[in-house]
Design a protein around this motif. Structure first.
Motif, PDB file in Angstrom:
ATOM      1  N   LEU A  76       0.753  -1.229   0.019  1.00 23.56           N
ATOM      2  CA  LEU A  76       0.004  -0.128   0.017  1.00 23.56           C
ATOM      3  C   LEU A  76       0.850   1.348  -0.007  1.00 23.56           C
ATOM      4  CD1 LEU A  76      -2.787  -0.855   2.531  1.00 23.56           C
ATOM      5  CD2 LEU A  76      -2.843  -1.008  -0.179  1.00 23.56           C
ATOM      6  N   GLN A  77       2.218   1.471   0.706  1.00 20.39           N
ATOM      7  CA  GLN A  77       2.636   2.713   0.800  1.00 20.39           C
ATOM      8  C   GLN A  77       3.136   3.048  -0.426  1.00 20.39           C
ATOM      9  OE1 GLN A  77       6.101   2.874   0.852  1.00 20.39           O
ATOM     10  NE2 GLN A  77       5.852   4.964   1.069  1.00 20.39           N
ATOM     11  N   PRO A  78       3.719   2.434  -1.246  1.00 13.22           N
ATOM     12  CA  PRO A  78       4.218   3.124  -2.585  1.00 13.22           C
ATOM     13  C   PRO A  78       3.016   3.505  -3.215  1.00 13.22           C
ATOM     14  CG  PRO A  78       4.964   0.856  -2.295  1.00 13.22           C
ATOM     15  CD  PRO A  78       4.144   0.877  -1.166  1.00 13.22           C
ATOM     16  N   LEU A  79       1.807   2.870  -3.361  1.00 19.39           N
ATOM     17  CA  LEU A  79       0.695   3.432  -3.883  1.00 19.39           C
ATOM     18  C   LEU A  79       0.110   4.717  -3.421  1.00 19.39           C
ATOM     19  CD1 LEU A  79      -1.101   0.011  -4.658  1.00 19.39           C
ATOM     20  CD2 LEU A  79       0.415   1.073  -5.973  1.00 19.39           C
ATOM     21  N   VAL A  80       0.255   4.595  -2.054  1.00 16.28           N
ATOM     22  CA  VAL A  80      -0.179   6.135  -1.229  1.00 16.28           C
ATOM     23  C   VAL A  80       0.621   7.055  -1.627  1.00 16.28           C
ATOM     24  CG1 VAL A  80      -0.514   6.896   0.888  1.00 16.28           C
ATOM     25  CG2 VAL A  80      -1.524   4.760   0.596  1.00 16.28           C
ATOM     26  N   GLU A  81       1.902   6.572  -1.782  1.00 12.70           N
ATOM     27  CA  GLU A  81       3.227   7.707  -2.048  1.00 12.70           C
ATOM     28  C   GLU A  81       2.847   8.357  -3.463  1.00 12.70           C
ATOM     29  OE1 GLU A  81       7.903   8.020  -2.686  1.00 12.70           O
ATOM     30  OE2 GLU A  81       7.037   6.443  -1.245  1.00 12.70           O
ATOM     31  N   ASN A  82       2.490   7.349  -4.341  1.00 16.92           N
ATOM     32  CA  ASN A  82       2.111   7.882  -5.894  1.00 16.92           C
ATOM     33  C   ASN A  82       0.842   8.903  -5.839  1.00 16.92           C
ATOM     34  OD1 ASN A  82       4.141   6.671  -7.024  1.00 16.92           O
ATOM     35  ND2 ASN A  82       2.784   5.072  -7.830  1.00 16.92           N
ATOM     36  N   ALA A  83      -0.237   8.433  -5.014  1.00 16.43           N
ATOM     37  CA  ALA A  83      -1.307   9.325  -4.851  1.00 16.43           C
ATOM     38  C   ALA A  83      -0.820  10.839  -4.430  1.00 16.43           C
ATOM     39  CB  ALA A  83      -2.283   8.462  -3.997  1.00 16.43           C
ATOM     40  N   LEU A  84      -0.012  10.697  -3.335  1.00 16.83           N
ATOM     41  CA  LEU A  84       0.303  12.052  -2.786  1.00 16.83           C
ATOM     42  C   LEU A  84       1.044  12.693  -3.840  1.00 16.83           C
ATOM     43  CD1 LEU A  84       0.761  14.036  -0.564  1.00 16.83           C
ATOM     44  CD2 LEU A  84       2.806  12.685   0.319  1.00 16.83           C
ATOM     45  N   TYR A  85       2.102  12.467  -4.201  1.00 11.97           N
ATOM     46  CA  TYR A  85       3.228  13.117  -5.194  1.00 11.97           C
ATOM     47  C   TYR A  85       2.597  13.468  -6.828  1.00 11.97           C
ATOM     48  CZ  TYR A  85       6.333  12.709  -1.407  1.00 11.97           C
ATOM     49  OH  TYR A  85       6.932  13.051  -0.339  1.00 11.97           O
ATOM     50  N   HIS A  86       1.940  12.583  -7.202  1.00  8.91           N
ATOM     51  CA  HIS A  86       1.338  12.642  -8.783  1.00  8.91           C
ATOM     52  C   HIS A  86      -0.008  13.080  -8.585  1.00  8.91           C
ATOM     53  CE1 HIS A  86       4.874  10.828  -9.858  1.00  8.91           C
ATOM     54  NE2 HIS A  86       4.901   9.892  -9.319  1.00  8.91           N
ATOM     55  N   GLY A  87      -0.821  13.003  -7.411  1.00 11.04           N
ATOM     56  CA  GLY A  87      -2.222  13.476  -7.349  1.00 11.04           C
ATOM     57  C   GLY A  87      -2.419  14.867  -6.643  1.00 11.04           C
ATOM     58  N   ILE A  88      -2.328  14.585  -5.192  1.00  9.52           N
ATOM     59  CA  ILE A  88      -2.541  15.531  -4.316  1.00  9.52           C
ATOM     60  C   ILE A  88      -1.701  16.818  -4.735  1.00  9.52           C
ATOM     61  CG2 ILE A  88      -2.667  16.357  -1.957  1.00  9.52           C
ATOM     62  CD1 ILE A  88      -4.977  14.221  -2.948  1.00  9.52           C
ATOM     63  N   LYS A  89      -0.320  16.592  -4.725  1.00  8.44           N
ATOM     64  CA  LYS A  89       0.642  17.630  -4.812  1.00  8.44           C
ATOM     65  C   LYS A  89       0.574  18.528  -6.162  1.00  8.44           C
ATOM     66  CE  LYS A  89       4.677  17.794  -3.185  1.00  8.44           C
ATOM     67  NZ  LYS A  89       6.196  17.413  -2.976  1.00  8.44           N
ATOM     68  N   LEU A  90       0.036  17.713  -7.301  1.00  6.44           N
ATOM     69  CA  LEU A  90      -0.147  18.456  -8.520  1.00  6.44           C
ATOM     70  C   LEU A  90      -1.468  18.922  -8.619  1.00  6.44           C
ATOM     71  CD1 LEU A  90       1.251  15.682 -11.063  1.00  6.44           C
ATOM     72  CD2 LEU A  90       2.407  17.809 -10.174  1.00  6.44           C
ATOM     73  N   LYS A  91      -2.176  18.751  -7.629  1.00 11.83           N
ATOM     74  CA  LYS A  91      -3.723  19.400  -7.542  1.00 11.83           C
ATOM     75  C   LYS A  91      -3.476  20.955  -7.361  1.00 11.83           C
ATOM     76  CE  LYS A  91      -8.203  18.929  -5.433  1.00 11.83           C
ATOM     77  NZ  LYS A  91      -9.008  18.245  -4.397  1.00 11.83           N
ATOM     78  N   ARG A  92      -2.522  21.255  -6.531  1.00  8.30           N
ATOM     79  CA  ARG A  92      -2.102  22.835  -5.958  1.00  8.30           C
ATOM     80  C   ARG A  92      -3.254  23.213  -4.969  1.00  8.30           C
ATOM     81  NH1 ARG A  92       2.695  22.528  -7.363  1.00  8.30           N
ATOM     82  NH2 ARG A  92       3.377  22.742  -9.529  1.00  8.30           N
ATOM     83  N   GLY A  93      -3.545  22.411  -4.306  1.00 10.43           N
ATOM     84  CA  GLY A  93      -4.775  22.358  -3.289  1.00 10.43           C
ATOM     85  C   GLY A  93      -4.866  21.500  -2.325  1.00 10.43           C
ATOM     86  N   LYS A  94      -5.969  21.619  -1.516  1.00 17.03           N
ATOM     87  CA  LYS A  94      -6.035  20.546  -0.438  1.00 17.03           C
ATOM     88  C   LYS A  94      -6.826  19.284  -1.195  1.00 17.03           C
ATOM     89  CE  LYS A  94      -7.404  20.190   4.079  1.00 17.03           C
ATOM     90  NZ  LYS A  94      -6.385  20.896   5.077  1.00 17.03           N
ATOM     91  N   GLY A  95      -6.447  18.323  -0.853  1.00 19.91           N
ATOM     92  CA  GLY A  95      -6.740  17.068  -1.278  1.00 19.91           C
ATOM     93  C   GLY A  95      -6.924  15.776  -0.304  1.00 19.91           C
ATOM     94  N   CYS A  96      -7.392  14.896  -0.667  1.00 21.38           N
ATOM     95  CA  CYS A  96      -7.440  13.714   0.340  1.00 21.38           C
ATOM     96  C   CYS A  96      -7.225  12.295  -0.552  1.00 21.38           C
ATOM     97  CB  CYS A  96      -9.330  13.618   0.652  1.00 21.38           C
ATOM     98  SG  CYS A  96      -9.217  12.529   1.892  1.00 21.38           S
ATOM     99  N   ILE A  97      -6.675  11.558   0.286  1.00 17.37           N
ATOM    100  CA  ILE A  97      -6.612  10.018   0.159  1.00 17.37           C
ATOM    101  C   ILE A  97      -7.257   9.338   0.701  1.00 17.37           C
ATOM    102  CG2 ILE A  97      -4.617   8.175  -0.198  1.00 17.37           C
ATOM    103  CD1 ILE A  97      -2.580  10.378  -0.379  1.00 17.37           C
ATOM    104  N   TYR A  98      -7.993   8.382   0.067  1.00 15.42           N
ATOM    105  CA  TYR A  98      -8.930   7.331   0.743  1.00 15.42           C
ATOM    106  C   TYR A  98      -8.303   6.004   0.451  1.00 15.42           C
ATOM    107  CZ  TYR A  98     -11.882  11.336  -0.302  1.00 15.42           C
ATOM    108  OH  TYR A  98     -12.026  12.613  -0.245  1.00 15.42           O
ATOM    109  N   ILE A  99      -8.352   5.171   1.369  1.00 10.07           N
ATOM    110  CA  ILE A  99      -7.923   3.763   1.507  1.00 10.07           C
ATOM    111  C   ILE A  99      -8.941   2.823   2.076  1.00 10.07           C
ATOM    112  CG2 ILE A  99      -6.244   2.094   2.146  1.00 10.07           C
ATOM    113  CD1 ILE A  99      -4.306   4.476   2.625  1.00 10.07           C
ATOM    114  N   THR A 100      -9.411   2.097   0.994  1.00 12.48           N
ATOM    115  CA  THR A 100     -10.577   1.205   1.422  1.00 12.48           C
ATOM    116  C   THR A 100     -10.230  -0.427   1.249  1.00 12.48           C
ATOM    117  OG1 THR A 100     -11.537   1.279  -0.536  1.00 12.48           O
ATOM    118  CG2 THR A 100     -12.516   2.864   1.300  1.00 12.48           C
TER     119      THR A 100
END
Length: 180
Positions: free
Chosen positions: A74-98
């Motif tokens: 999970l951790q590498p997938l969460v890291e990708n979500a942070l660095y390629h999703g949330i940070k590129l959004k340029r605003g507040k974002g959320c990661i959901y793990i289910t």
């Protein structure tokens, strides 16, 4: 350093937990519950770093906590979500793990409401995962480890919409400690 001793204590505690779970007593295959603790420590560390832009929720079904999977799934997938999703959004974002059971399998989903990706990039990543190409190191590595341990049809699938976010789904068999 910023005269916030409680924050420093929490960070050291999270780092200790993160490294302890990374070692996993030398085990290559751990429970989903252990993997959840590891990714939670990682996200708490990142939340301290990116408190202005990062929120997260983790909802792992307690009935699935004994499911076995390779550590650091999970951790590498969460890291990708942070660095390629949330940070590129340029605003507040959320990661959901289910997690959820689907027949004899468990589906683990990491979804972000970040930047998403264009269809051509999504197709390129899905092709790379399927063919073992080294386009996204973390994605391909996690996919290959799942395939090596469990065989097809297990591994990763991706979906994404530009400007909406990305979901990575890891499919693993529902096995407990005695079976893995």
């Amino acid at each position: 350093e910023a005269d916030r001793p409680q924050a420093a204590v929490e960070m050291v505690s999270n780092l200790s937990s993160f490294f302890r779970h990374s070692l996993s007593r030398g085990e290559d295959v751990i429970t989903l519950g252990e993997e959840e603790e590891h990714v939670r420590s990682y996200l708490q560390i990142q939340r301290a770093r990116y408190k202005d832009i990062l929120e997260y929720t983790i909802q792992i079904d307690p009935a699935l906590r004994e499911t076995r999977l390779p550590k650091l799934t999970l951790q590498p997938l969460v890291e990708n979500a942070l660095y390629h999703g949330i940070k590129l959004k340029r605003g507040k974002g959320c990661i959901y793990i289910t997690s959820r059971a689907e027949g004899p399998d468990v589906l683990l989903q990491i979804t972000d409401d970040g930047a998403g990706m264009p269809p051509a990039r999504l197709e390129e990543l899905n092709r790379a995962i399927a063919n073992g190409e080294r386009v996204g190191f973390g994605l391909v590595t996690v996919h290959e480890r799942l395939r090596l341990l469990f065989g097809p049809p297990y591994g990763l699938t991706l979906s994404s919409r530009e400007g909406v976010g990305t979901t990575v789904t890891a499919r693993v068999p529902r096995r407990g400690k005695e079976e893995a």
